[in-house]
Design a protein around this motif. Structure first.
Motif, short mmCIF file in Angstrom:
data_model
loop_
_atom_site.label_atom_id
_atom_site.label_comp_id
_atom_site.label_asym_id
_atom_site.label_seq_id
_atom_site.Cartn_x
_atom_site.Cartn_y
_atom_site.Cartn_z
N SER A 76 23.59 -49.50 -6.43
CA SER A 76 22.41 -48.73 -6.82
C SER A 76 21.40 -48.81 -5.69
O SER A 76 21.52 -49.64 -4.79
CB SER A 76 21.81 -49.26 -8.12
OG SER A 76 21.32 -50.57 -7.95
N SER A 77 20.39 -47.96 -5.76
CA SER A 77 19.33 -48.01 -4.74
C SER A 77 18.48 -49.26 -4.88
O SER A 77 17.98 -49.79 -3.90
CB SER A 77 18.44 -46.77 -4.84
OG SER A 77 19.19 -45.60 -4.57
N SER A 78 18.32 -49.72 -6.14
CA SER A 78 17.55 -50.95 -6.35
C SER A 78 18.03 -51.66 -7.61
O SER A 78 18.65 -51.06 -8.49
CB SER A 78 16.05 -50.65 -6.48
OG SER A 78 15.78 -49.94 -7.67
N LYS B 201 18.52 -48.91 -10.50
CA LYS B 201 17.89 -47.60 -10.36
C LYS B 201 18.43 -46.87 -9.14
O LYS B 201 18.68 -47.48 -8.11
CB LYS B 201 16.37 -47.73 -10.23
CG LYS B 201 15.66 -48.10 -11.50
CD LYS B 201 14.17 -48.04 -11.30
CE LYS B 201 13.45 -48.34 -12.60
NZ LYS B 201 12.00 -48.28 -12.44
N GLY B 202 18.56 -45.57 -9.30
CA GLY B 202 18.89 -44.71 -8.17
C GLY B 202 20.37 -44.66 -7.84
O GLY B 202 20.91 -45.60 -7.30
N GLN B 203 20.99 -43.57 -8.18
CA GLN B 203 22.39 -43.32 -7.83
C GLN B 203 23.28 -44.52 -8.15
O GLN B 203 24.02 -45.01 -7.30
CB GLN B 203 22.51 -42.93 -6.37
CG GLN B 203 21.72 -41.69 -6.02
CD GLN B 203 21.78 -41.37 -4.54
OE1 GLN B 203 22.20 -42.17 -3.72
NE2 GLN B 203 21.35 -40.17 -4.20
N VAL B 204 23.24 -44.95 -9.40
CA VAL B 204 24.05 -46.09 -9.83
C VAL B 204 25.51 -45.67 -9.89
O VAL B 204 25.84 -44.63 -10.46
CB VAL B 204 23.58 -46.62 -11.21
CG1 VAL B 204 24.41 -47.82 -11.63
CG2 VAL B 204 22.10 -46.96 -11.17
N THR C 211 25.41 -42.80 -12.83
CA THR C 211 24.23 -42.41 -13.60
C THR C 211 23.00 -42.60 -12.72
O THR C 211 23.06 -43.29 -11.70
CB THR C 211 24.11 -43.24 -14.91
OG1 THR C 211 23.01 -42.78 -15.68
CG2 THR C 211 23.95 -44.72 -14.63
N ASP C 212 21.90 -41.99 -13.12
CA ASP C 212 20.67 -42.14 -12.35
C ASP C 212 20.15 -43.57 -12.46
O ASP C 212 19.77 -44.18 -11.47
CB ASP C 212 19.59 -41.16 -12.83
CG ASP C 212 19.95 -39.72 -12.53
OD1 ASP C 212 20.83 -39.46 -11.67
OD2 ASP C 212 19.35 -38.82 -13.16
N ASN C 213 20.10 -44.09 -13.70
CA ASN C 213 19.58 -45.44 -13.95
C ASN C 213 20.42 -46.13 -15.02
O ASN C 213 20.89 -45.47 -15.95
CB ASN C 213 18.12 -45.38 -14.42
CG ASN C 213 17.23 -44.70 -13.42
OD1 ASN C 213 17.14 -45.12 -12.27
ND2 ASN C 213 16.57 -43.64 -13.84
#
Length: 166
Positions: A41-43, A56-59, A70-72
């Motif tokens: 993920s991004s974070s 969060k972010g492009q999981v 998923t997004d988150n």
């Protein structure tokens, strides 16, 4: 956490298989039993006071030939008092949920896995497809993983598109 995410993925994949093909959950579990998960993920934020891990972010969760994107993703957990192991209570996928496995795909805007109730719910623009031309579209898909009862609801109508010999 590792085993529960694997269980979530297996449950989702089982939903894809159950409507068009007779595959036992034991067969699917044995297929993944020696696999590892890769989560990106991004974070990642861990809020221990709330027992939440927030990706969060492009999981993306990859497990051999299976993908969950998923997004988150919010993972609510607890600790086993005896072993100290992490136990997942609930997993919530928010935004652009995509599950791919072989020739099967599920998309929705949201998905929730409740480990205590052993239930999986996809909501908002749910499409379950298998092979080219076979799909089910609904607003909400609820799966009781204890009984494998699957209920599909829609504000207008549930739609099934079936192509023979697929």
């Amino acid at each position: 956490m590792h085993n529960v995410l694997r269980q979530l993925l297996l449950s989702i994949i089982f939903v894809c298989c159950v409507s068009t093909q007779s595959i036992s959950s034991e067969k699917i579990k044995s297929f993944f039993s020696n696999s590892s998960l890769n989560i990106e993920s991004s974070s990642l934020e861990i809020i221990d006071s709330e027992k939440n891990a927030i990706f969060k972010g492009q999981v993306r969760i990859v497990n051999d030939d299976a993908l969950l994107a998923t997004d988150n993703l919010i993972l609510h957990y607890s600790f086993d008092d005896i072993t100290g192991d992490i136990q997942v209570e609930k997993i919530t996928c928010e935004g652009n949920v995509l599950i791919e496995y072989e020739n099967q795909v599920i998309t929705s805007l949201n998905a929730v896995y409740d480990a205590r109730a052993n239930q999986l719910v996809f909501s908002d623009e749910v499409i379950i497809s298998r092979d080219e031309g076979n799909a089910i579209k609904a607003d909400k898909v609820s799966v009781d993983l204890n009984t494998m009862r699957i209920k599909m609801d829609s504000k207008s109508r549930v739609k099934a598109f079936i192509t023979p010999n697929n």
